[in-house]
Design a protein around this motif. Structure first.
Motif, mmCIF file in Angstrom:
data_model
loop_
_atom_site.group_PDB
_atom_site.id
_atom_site.type_symbol
_atom_site.label_atom_id
_atom_site.label_comp_id
_atom_site.label_asym_id
_atom_site.label_seq_id
_atom_site.Cartn_x
_atom_site.Cartn_y
_atom_site.Cartn_z
ATOM 1 N N VAL A 158 -39.927 13.532 -6.182
ATOM 2 C CA VAL A 158 -39.216 12.733 -4.028
ATOM 3 C C VAL A 158 -38.780 12.087 -3.704
ATOM 4 C CG1 VAL A 158 -40.909 13.166 -1.650
ATOM 5 C CG2 VAL A 158 -41.329 15.073 -3.152
ATOM 6 N N ALA A 159 -37.431 11.687 -3.231
ATOM 7 C CA ALA A 159 -37.221 10.081 -2.829
ATOM 8 C C ALA A 159 -38.020 9.991 -1.245
ATOM 9 C CB ALA A 159 -35.439 9.897 -2.751
ATOM 10 N N THR A 160 -39.106 9.200 -1.093
ATOM 11 C CA THR A 160 -39.520 8.742 -0.099
ATOM 12 C C THR A 160 -38.472 7.207 0.698
ATOM 13 O OG1 THR A 160 -41.863 8.420 -0.667
ATOM 14 C CG2 THR A 160 -41.166 7.289 1.247
ATOM 15 N N VAL A 161 -38.470 8.230 2.162
ATOM 16 C CA VAL A 161 -37.479 6.840 2.899
ATOM 17 C C VAL A 161 -37.732 5.790 3.269
ATOM 18 C CG1 VAL A 161 -35.752 7.195 4.083
ATOM 19 C CG2 VAL A 161 -35.852 8.849 2.326
ATOM 20 N N ALA A 162 -37.641 4.110 3.017
ATOM 21 C CA ALA A 162 -39.136 3.735 4.558
ATOM 22 C C ALA A 162 -38.129 2.987 5.701
ATOM 23 C CB ALA A 162 -38.785 2.661 3.298
ATOM 24 N N PRO A 163 -38.492 3.288 6.823
ATOM 25 C CA PRO A 163 -38.235 2.975 7.488
ATOM 26 C C PRO A 163 -37.667 1.884 7.732
ATOM 27 C CG PRO A 163 -40.393 3.970 8.020
ATOM 28 C CD PRO A 163 -39.887 3.674 6.669
ATOM 29 N N LYS A 164 -36.526 1.636 8.552
ATOM 30 C CA LYS A 164 -35.459 -0.322 7.977
ATOM 31 C C LYS A 164 -35.395 -0.474 9.386
ATOM 32 C CE LYS A 164 -31.082 0.938 6.465
ATOM 33 N NZ LYS A 164 -31.183 2.301 6.038
ATOM 34 N N GLY A 165 -35.046 -1.415 9.932
ATOM 35 C CA GLY A 165 -34.305 -1.444 11.566
ATOM 36 C C GLY A 165 -35.942 -2.261 12.498
ATOM 37 N N THR A 206 -32.668 12.019 17.729
ATOM 38 C CA THR A 206 -33.518 12.700 16.492
ATOM 39 C C THR A 206 -33.794 11.662 16.205
ATOM 40 O OG1 THR A 206 -32.604 14.916 16.976
ATOM 41 C CG2 THR A 206 -34.391 14.534 14.705
ATOM 42 N N VAL A 207 -35.182 10.650 15.771
ATOM 43 C CA VAL A 207 -35.954 9.438 14.717
ATOM 44 C C VAL A 207 -34.940 10.372 13.003
ATOM 45 C CG1 VAL A 207 -37.210 8.100 14.114
ATOM 46 C CG2 VAL A 207 -36.823 9.252 16.325
ATOM 47 N N THR A 208 -34.796 9.763 12.499
ATOM 48 C CA THR A 208 -34.249 9.728 10.437
ATOM 49 C C THR A 208 -35.713 9.026 10.499
ATOM 50 O OG1 THR A 208 -33.362 7.662 10.353
ATOM 51 C CG2 THR A 208 -31.636 9.566 11.234
ATOM 52 N N PRO A 209 -35.432 9.775 9.002
ATOM 53 C CA PRO A 209 -36.749 8.928 7.733
ATOM 54 C C PRO A 209 -36.556 7.136 8.115
ATOM 55 C CG PRO A 209 -36.180 11.335 7.033
ATOM 56 C CD PRO A 209 -34.828 10.910 8.826
ATOM 57 N N ASP A 210 -35.211 6.859 7.694
ATOM 58 C CA ASP A 210 -35.073 5.329 8.216
ATOM 59 C C ASP A 210 -35.417 4.603 8.738
ATOM 60 O OD1 ASP A 210 -32.613 6.483 8.403
ATOM 61 O OD2 ASP A 210 -31.484 5.728 6.807
ATOM 62 N N GLY A 211 -35.702 5.368 10.384
ATOM 63 C CA GLY A 211 -35.518 4.769 11.351
ATOM 64 C C GLY A 211 -34.267 5.140 11.910
ATOM 65 N N GLU A 212 -33.507 5.410 11.767
ATOM 66 C CA GLU A 212 -32.495 5.123 12.774
ATOM 67 C C GLU A 212 -32.131 6.788 13.558
ATOM 68 O OE1 GLU A 212 -28.715 2.979 9.967
ATOM 69 O OE2 GLU A 212 -29.001 5.410 9.427
ATOM 70 N N LYS A 225 -22.423 10.211 12.919
ATOM 71 C CA LYS A 225 -23.160 9.415 12.166
ATOM 72 C C LYS A 225 -24.204 9.059 13.089
ATOM 73 C CE LYS A 225 -19.149 7.731 9.687
ATOM 74 N NZ LYS A 225 -18.153 6.529 9.443
ATOM 75 N N PRO A 226 -25.265 8.461 12.940
ATOM 76 C CA PRO A 226 -26.982 8.169 13.116
ATOM 77 C C PRO A 226 -26.437 6.103 13.341
ATOM 78 C CG PRO A 226 -26.924 7.705 10.601
ATOM 79 C CD PRO A 226 -25.717 8.778 11.032
ATOM 80 N N PHE A 227 -26.830 5.967 14.486
ATOM 81 C CA PHE A 227 -27.061 4.707 15.009
ATOM 82 C C PHE A 227 -28.263 3.437 14.989
ATOM 83 C CE2 PHE A 227 -24.574 7.412 17.760
ATOM 84 C CZ PHE A 227 -23.339 6.003 17.703
ATOM 85 N N PRO A 228 -28.054 2.226 14.047
ATOM 86 C CA PRO A 228 -29.158 1.816 14.038
ATOM 87 C C PRO A 228 -30.091 0.998 14.759
ATOM 88 C CG PRO A 228 -27.134 0.490 13.860
ATOM 89 C CD PRO A 228 -26.374 1.473 14.193
ATOM 90 N N SER A 229 -29.477 1.060 16.228
ATOM 91 C CA SER A 229 -30.964 0.535 17.140
ATOM 92 C C SER A 229 -30.634 1.813 17.923
ATOM 93 C CB SER A 229 -30.185 -0.873 17.434
ATOM 94 O OG SER A 229 -29.207 -0.245 18.523
ATOM 95 N N PRO A 230 -32.070 1.653 18.960
ATOM 96 C CA PRO A 230 -31.709 2.080 20.696
ATOM 97 C C PRO A 230 -31.005 1.724 21.218
ATOM 98 C CG PRO A 230 -34.107 1.904 20.029
ATOM 99 C CD PRO A 230 -33.153 0.795 19.090
#
Length: 137
Positions: free
Chosen positions: A41-48, A79-85, A93-98
């Motif tokens: 399992v690769a854990t994704v840490a939220p960023k941003g 939808t919030v992704t595991p990495d915070g996008e 494509k996901p967006f890095p900020s709200p």
């Protein structure tokens, strides 16, 4: 030959049924059943910008955020992704900020922290304020 079975929650199936030709549908798959070793399992840490809120457990991956602007006849869903996008419906494509996610829907510069709401009605700014209170105590 191995068989792959994919089971979708009824809410997801209802969302897919409403999708039109121009909609982008994002599907996240997770392995189920049985224990997985840490190497599997690769854990994704939220960023941003959302990282600290997510690390504090105030917002989780998979949370659906929404907004409504009746006067402008607009609404958005992300939808919030595991990495915070944020994955915004209709965008590939996901967006890095709200705020970038909100701007993609409104086509204006807008404060996404006060626009997006969690399922319980709180804004992202409310969550940010709650985090500040927790860390100040």
């Amino acid at each position: 030959m191995p068989t792959l079975s994919i089971h979708f929650d009824p809410e997801i199936l209802a969302h897919l049924a409403k999708a039109t030709t121009g909609d982008t549908v994002h599907v996240t798959l997770s392995l189920g059943g049985g224990e997985l070793s840490p190497t599997q399992v690769a854990t994704v840490a939220p960023k941003g910008p959302l990282a600290e809120i997510m690390k504090a457990g105030l917002l989780t991956a998979g949370t659906v955020l929404t907004f409504r602007q009746p006067r402008a006849n607009r609404e958005g869903r992300a939808t919030v992704t595991p990495d915070g996008e944020l994955i915004v419906d209709g965008h590939p494509k996901p967006f890095p900020s709200p705020s970038k996610a909100a701007g993609a829907v409104t086509k204006n510069l807008i404060n996404g922290w006060t626009l997006w709401h969690t399922p319980d009605g709180r804004t992202l700014d409310d969550l940010r304020e709650e985090l500040k209170k927790r860390t100040a105590a």
